[in-house]
Design a protein around this motif. Sequence first.
Motif, mmCIF file in Angstrom:
data_model
loop_
_atom_site.group_PDB
_atom_site.id
_atom_site.type_symbol
_atom_site.label_atom_id
_atom_site.label_comp_id
_atom_site.label_asym_id
_atom_site.label_seq_id
_atom_site.Cartn_x
_atom_site.Cartn_y
_atom_site.Cartn_z
ATOM 1 N N SER A 114 0.838 -1.200 0.000
ATOM 2 C CA SER A 114 0.000 0.000 0.000
ATOM 3 C C SER A 114 0.871 1.247 0.000
ATOM 4 N N TRP A 115 0.373 2.293 -0.654
ATOM 5 C CA TRP A 115 1.046 3.590 -0.574
ATOM 6 C C TRP A 115 0.961 4.166 0.825
ATOM 7 N N GLU A 116 -0.092 3.795 1.552
ATOM 8 C CA GLU A 116 -0.349 4.425 2.847
ATOM 9 C C GLU A 116 -0.532 3.395 3.948
ATOM 10 N N TYR A 117 -0.116 3.795 5.160
ATOM 11 C CA TYR A 117 -0.374 3.040 6.379
ATOM 12 C C TYR A 117 -0.458 4.080 7.501
ATOM 13 N N GLN B 182 -5.664 4.238 4.734
ATOM 14 C CA GLN B 182 -4.926 3.783 5.908
ATOM 15 C C GLN B 182 -5.813 2.938 6.822
ATOM 16 N N VAL C 79 -6.298 -0.560 5.170
ATOM 17 C CA VAL C 79 -5.101 -1.407 5.245
ATOM 18 C C VAL C 79 -4.914 -1.936 6.670
ATOM 19 N N THR D 264 5.074 -0.712 2.814
ATOM 20 C CA THR D 264 4.591 0.625 2.477
ATOM 21 C C THR D 264 5.791 1.556 2.363
ATOM 22 N N GLN D 265 5.537 2.788 2.052
ATOM 23 C CA GLN D 265 6.607 3.770 1.943
ATOM 24 C C GLN D 265 6.528 4.770 3.086
ATOM 25 N N SER E 233 8.409 -0.340 6.336
ATOM 26 C CA SER E 233 8.267 0.983 5.743
ATOM 27 C C SER E 233 9.578 1.361 5.070
ATOM 28 N N GLY F 246 -0.753 0.225 -4.754
ATOM 29 C CA GLY F 246 -0.376 -1.030 -4.099
ATOM 30 C C GLY F 246 -0.310 -2.173 -5.088
#
Length: 192
Positions: free
Chosen positions: A7-10, A21, A24, A42-43, A58, A102
């Motif tokens: 995922s791009w986000e967490y 977020q 996820v 994630t990033q 991350s 993602g």
Amino acid sequence: MRIIGFSWEYPRIGSPLTDLQYLVASLSSALKALGHEVVIVTQGDSQIPDFDGVKVISVNLPIKDYPNVVSYGLSSSVQVIANMRYRVNGEFNKIICFEWGGCVMGLLAKATQPCCINTEINCVTLSTEYERGDPDGNIISSSIASIEGWVFRQCDRVYGLKQRTVDDLKNKFNISASYVPTIDELARVIVE
């Protein structure tokens, strides 16, 4: 079962919680509650809270000036996957990808990472670019819509938490997706 998610986000400590977020973290926790090992890639470099024993990797990306969200999504996905190799052990049984960003990461991982090569890709999407507006009227939206369509078609299974999303996937992208109305039900369907 070992499950890896992208995922791009967490959720981050000190940052407002977005819909993605929440999805996820909630789906990861639901899968963990069913007895599965869950790793999310994630990033970012902010502090990540520990949710129910879900391992979060991350990857801090160098900050660059991207001309638009499409180039950012493609470039950041390549960087995340290139940097995850030494932080993930063993093979996974399922890949779960969140939204098109993602899914790009999941597809790259399946194609390049030994831990993911023979793994089924499940995509979960909250909405499509068509739901967010008319993509034909904007070059960025049009680019996102074309990427979404291609990316979702590469996945083994696609899920939407809203019937409207599933209808858009079918009518706008010609993609067969499953409507699953709750996160707990989605967790059970994914591991079947």
